[in-house]
Design a protein around this motif. Structure first.
Motif, PDB file in Angstrom:
ATOM      1  N   LYS A 461      12.002  11.282   1.392  1.00 32.69           N
ATOM      2  CA  LYS A 461      11.321  10.130   1.861  1.00 32.69           C
ATOM      3  C   LYS A 461      11.167   8.839   0.896  1.00 32.69           C
ATOM      4  CE  LYS A 461       8.184  10.746   4.963  1.00 32.69           C
ATOM      5  NZ  LYS A 461       6.962  11.340   5.944  1.00 32.69           N
ATOM      6  N   LYS A 551       1.489   4.725  -2.543  1.00 31.70           N
ATOM      7  CA  LYS A 551       1.058   4.563  -1.015  1.00 31.70           C
ATOM      8  C   LYS A 551       0.125   5.731  -0.673  1.00 31.70           C
ATOM      9  CE  LYS A 551       3.558   6.916   1.913  1.00 31.70           C
ATOM     10  NZ  LYS A 551       2.313   7.530   2.891  1.00 31.70           N
ATOM     11  N   GLY A 553      -2.199   8.426   0.875  1.00 24.33           N
ATOM     12  CA  GLY A 553      -1.979   9.270   2.039  1.00 24.33           C
ATOM     13  C   GLY A 553      -3.289   9.874   2.616  1.00 24.33           C
ATOM     14  N   THR A 575      -0.599   0.433  -1.521  1.00 29.70           N
ATOM     15  CA  THR A 575       0.119   0.211  -0.207  1.00 29.70           C
ATOM     16  C   THR A 575      -0.322   1.499   1.018  1.00 29.70           C
ATOM     17  OG1 THR A 575       2.225   1.505  -0.585  1.00 29.70           O
ATOM     18  CG2 THR A 575       2.147  -0.992  -1.499  1.00 29.70           C
ATOM     19  N   TYR A 576      -0.033   0.816   1.996  1.00 28.93           N
ATOM     20  CA  TYR A 576      -0.483   1.734   3.371  1.00 28.93           C
ATOM     21  C   TYR A 576       0.675   2.195   4.015  1.00 28.93           C
ATOM     22  CZ  TYR A 576      -5.031   0.462   1.530  1.00 28.93           C
ATOM     23  OH  TYR A 576      -6.170   0.248   0.674  1.00 28.93           O
ATOM     24  N   ASN A 577       1.707   1.999   3.933  1.00 30.39           N
ATOM     25  CA  ASN A 577       2.947   2.569   4.849  1.00 30.39           C
ATOM     26  C   ASN A 577       4.292   2.325   3.672  1.00 30.39           C
ATOM     27  OD1 ASN A 577       4.060  -0.448   5.537  1.00 30.39           O
ATOM     28  ND2 ASN A 577       2.206  -0.540   6.471  1.00 30.39           N
ATOM     29  N   GLU A 578       5.172   2.784   4.224  1.00 27.15           N
ATOM     30  CA  GLU A 578       6.300   3.048   3.345  1.00 27.15           C
ATOM     31  C   GLU A 578       7.159   1.562   3.532  1.00 27.15           C
ATOM     32  OE1 GLU A 578       8.882   5.802   5.208  1.00 27.15           O
ATOM     33  OE2 GLU A 578       7.215   7.333   5.231  1.00 27.15           O
ATOM     34  N   LYS A 579       7.151   0.802   4.438  1.00 26.41           N
ATOM     35  CA  LYS A 579       7.634  -0.600   4.421  1.00 26.41           C
ATOM     36  C   LYS A 579       6.661  -1.435   3.507  1.00 26.41           C
ATOM     37  CE  LYS A 579       8.585  -4.642   7.455  1.00 26.41           C
ATOM     38  NZ  LYS A 579       8.706  -5.174   8.824  1.00 26.41           N
ATOM     39  N   GLU A 580       5.567  -1.458   3.368  1.00 27.30           N
ATOM     40  CA  GLU A 580       4.697  -2.289   2.473  1.00 27.30           C
ATOM     41  C   GLU A 580       5.139  -1.828   1.199  1.00 27.30           C
ATOM     42  OE1 GLU A 580      -0.014  -3.296   1.386  1.00 27.30           O
ATOM     43  OE2 GLU A 580       0.637  -1.709   2.609  1.00 27.30           O
ATOM     44  N   TYR A 581       5.134  -0.692   0.862  1.00 29.52           N
ATOM     45  CA  TYR A 581       5.419  -0.007  -0.626  1.00 29.52           C
ATOM     46  C   TYR A 581       7.024  -0.495  -1.061  1.00 29.52           C
ATOM     47  CZ  TYR A 581       6.643   3.960  -3.832  1.00 29.52           C
ATOM     48  OH  TYR A 581       7.131   4.527  -4.861  1.00 29.52           O
TER      49      TYR A 581
END
Length: 630
Positions: A461, A551, A553, A575-581
């Motif tokens: 991931k 990120k 969890g 960050t709070y999701n993968e896209k933001e990361y």
């Protein structure tokens, strides 16, 4: 552990001292036969009455003492069972099964050297005793004799090629010896032999994860649904790396504790000591991340108010052990003590609070806490999750690690520190010798992303995201910690699959802490892993001036970096999701001024934030202790 046993239908309390009167007209052999008959039928109470009557009459038969020992052991009368087994051996010195059961019992009681001797005697009497070789392997592993354990498991398999548990345990030994390919093969064979064997499934997942072998993960991912929750227990720590699910973590912990560690605990009342007595228990008073974090706290504890005991059981002592010994605490080496002896010692010290710094990590002695050694017992620092134990009363965390509403995922009550739960050593030295990127095979002009977390924390991931980032930042490289040779090959192979030049992955070798901290200055931005963040790795990076992007969890291990960043005041790197990361990493890499701003802010905050204020942390921790005791 393979143990000869019988079903136990009721409580030992039902076996009365005033036994049913057995007529004296019975001969010795009739009494024995009647006892064996009841035992084989599962009528344990009647069998026990006949065994006890037989023994009270002064009769002597090794089988009676052996079987009575089994009953006593099953009902939790371990010391009495030990006497019974020894009596059976006294009567029949060639009683292999008695030596075998005695060895198992001694291992359970923590008397490992005598357990090894007893199990070897069983094998000497019966060289084809596969179960004895198997259990000897368990004992040898606990003693740290891994090569001997490997030999023992291989002998068990040679005698019984279909021995699934032996294949699985051999896989574990080979993994610890860094023989990962062989380890994987033995785990696979164990699963073939027993498709329900939890230890083999979890071992296969972690062994492949250690070398970043992500091939054919679909079946293994399906196993995660119920692995360690239904059926046999596993160490929940093994799956922290592959699943961010605090409810499953708790269920696995409870299952493990109940199956392996649950004992009859002893109620301990408050001691009314003049000073509050705190006991820290750990195998990691040595060169280890736990000691790196806690060493300042040990020195800074207010010895006028607190007596601090260190109960140490490291596999090997080193210069950090000497630091612990010179910290002003009362140092006690319990490595050579059995669990019962260690419990007796700790209880004699009349502790107010006992702190387990281990949980279920390697070399732990959770069984000490199962018996209870203090009126208050706390889970802290070493194990990032719930113990699932009824005898661990509290866990130390903070508002980020365990926010309001997340208490349901922990068997312990929550102690929340006012800032980050993680203690830090503000005296940690950074090597000042001149270094350059050239010294570490890094390109001089490129943007250097780092991740010095153990390779097993990397999953497809985050790796997918990292490769996307490298693709979008021309010439950038990813500087990773080298956990083993195999992970280097697999990660480079995975990079090539994602159309990234494998040579853009550069691997850092193990260095002494001072030099490791110094090389952080050569990186630009650290990229965190998701399911299991950097813990000491993250605080080390920030201490050395390297920003960390994370990120957040759901579970404890997936929230530690967010806690650390909040404490130091760099919440914009959470960050709070993968896209933001992904987007934030790319934005920082493309904007040199933003990176300078972050590093400048980090440099300023490092001096004033509570994260590295060891004195403040110690005072806050002591205040929590005082609240609990007073």
């Amino acid at each position: 552990m393979k143990v000869q046993t019988f079903p136990v239908p009721c409580a030992i309390g039902e076996i009365k001292e005033n036994l049913t009167i057995i007529t004296n007209t019975y001969s010795k052999e009739q009494i024995i036969n009647q006892a064996f008959k009841f035992h084989s039928q599962g009528n344990i109470l009647e069998a026990a009455k006949y065994y006890k009557f037989f023994i009270n009459q002064g009769f002597s038969d090794a089988r009676v003492f052996f079987n009575y020992g089994i009953i006593l052991k099953n009902y939790g009368k371990s010391q009495d069972a030990k006497i019974a087994y020894r009596k059976a051996i006294e009567i029949n010195p060639n009683y292999a099964d008695a030596y075998y059961n005695l060895g198992n019992l001694l291992e359970e009681l923590g008397n490992l050297y005598e357990a090894e001797e007893s199990m070897r005697k069983a094998i000497e009497i019966n060289p084809d005793y596969a179960d004895a070789y198997y259990n000897l392997g368990i004992i040898l592993k606990d003693l740290g004799k891994l090569q001997e354990a490997e030999i023992s498991y291989r002998k068990a398999i040679k005698i019984n090629p279909d021995y699934a548990d032996a294949h699985s345990n051999l896989g574990t030994i080979l993994m610890e010896l860094d023989k990962y390919i062989d380890s994987i093969n033995f785990y696979k064979e164990a699963v073939k032999l027993d498709s329900n064997l939890s230890s083999a499934k979890s071992g296969l997942i972690i062994s492949k994860g250690n070398i970043c072998n992500w091939e054919n993960q679909e079946i293994e991912n399906d196993w995660l649904d119920n692995l360690g929750i239904e059926g046999s227990s596993i160490n929940p720590l093994l799956l922290f790396y592959y699943e961010d699910n605090p409810l499953k973590h708790l269920k696995r912990s409870k299952n493990l504790y109940k199956e392996k560690y649950e004992r009859k605990s002893h109620l301990i009342t408050s001691t009314n000591n003049t000073k509050i007595r705190i006991g820290y228990f750990s195998s990691d008073f040595r060169a280890h991340p736990t000691m790196y974090l806690i060493s300042s706290i040990l020195k800074l504890h207010d010895k006028s108010k607190f007596e601090i005991y260190l109960y140490s059981f490291p596999p090997k002592e080193d210069n950090y052990t000497e630091i612990a010994k010179k910290s002003g605490c009362i140092f006690k080496d319990i490595k050579g003590l059995t669990d019962i002896e260690a419990v007796d010692l700790a209880r004699s010290d009349k502790l107010d609070i006992a702190i387990d710094l281990m949980g279920y990590i390697q070399y732990n002695r959770m069984s000490i806490f199962c018996y209870r050694v203090a009126p208050i017992q706390i889970n802290y620092l070493g194990y990032p999750g719930s113990s699932g134990s009824g005898t661990i009363d509290y866990i130390i965390a903070d508002e980020i690690i365990i926010p309001k509403g997340y208490e349901k995922f922990y068997s312990e009550k929550i102690i929340r520190m006012p800032s980050c739960y993680q203690c830090n050593d503000n005296k940690k030295e950074i090597c000042t010798e001149p270094i350059s990127r050239k010294d570490f095979d890094l390109p001089e002009k490129s943007f250097v992303f780092t991740c010095f977390n153990s390779n097993k924390k990397i999953t497809p991931k985050e790796f997918d995201i990292w490769m996307t980032i490298l693709s979008k930042i021309k010439g950038s490289v990813l500087w990773l910690y080298k956990s083993n040779e195999y992970s280097v090959g697999y990660l480079r192979k995975e990079a090539a699959k994602r159309n990234v030049d494998p040579n853009r992955l550069i691997f850092a070798k193990n260095l002494p802490l001072e030099k490791h901290l110094a090389r952080h200055s050569l990186g630009d931005l650290a990229l965190d892993t998701f399911n299991y963040n950097g813990h000491t790795t993250t605080s080390d990076a920030l201490w050395a001036g390297l920003p960390v992007l994370t990120k957040i969890g759901e579970s404890f291990p997936a929230r530690v970096s967010a806690s650390i960043l909040t404490s130091i005041g760099l919440t914009d790197l959470i960050t709070y999701n993968e896209k933001e990361y992904e987007e934030k990493a790319i934005n920082i890499a493309k904007n040199p001024d933003e990176l300078i701003r972050i590093k400048t802010k980090l440099s300023r905050l490092r001096e004033i934030s509570p994260l590295y204020n060891s004195e403040l942390f110690t005072k806050n921790l002591e205040y929590k202790f005082e609240e609990l005791v007073r």
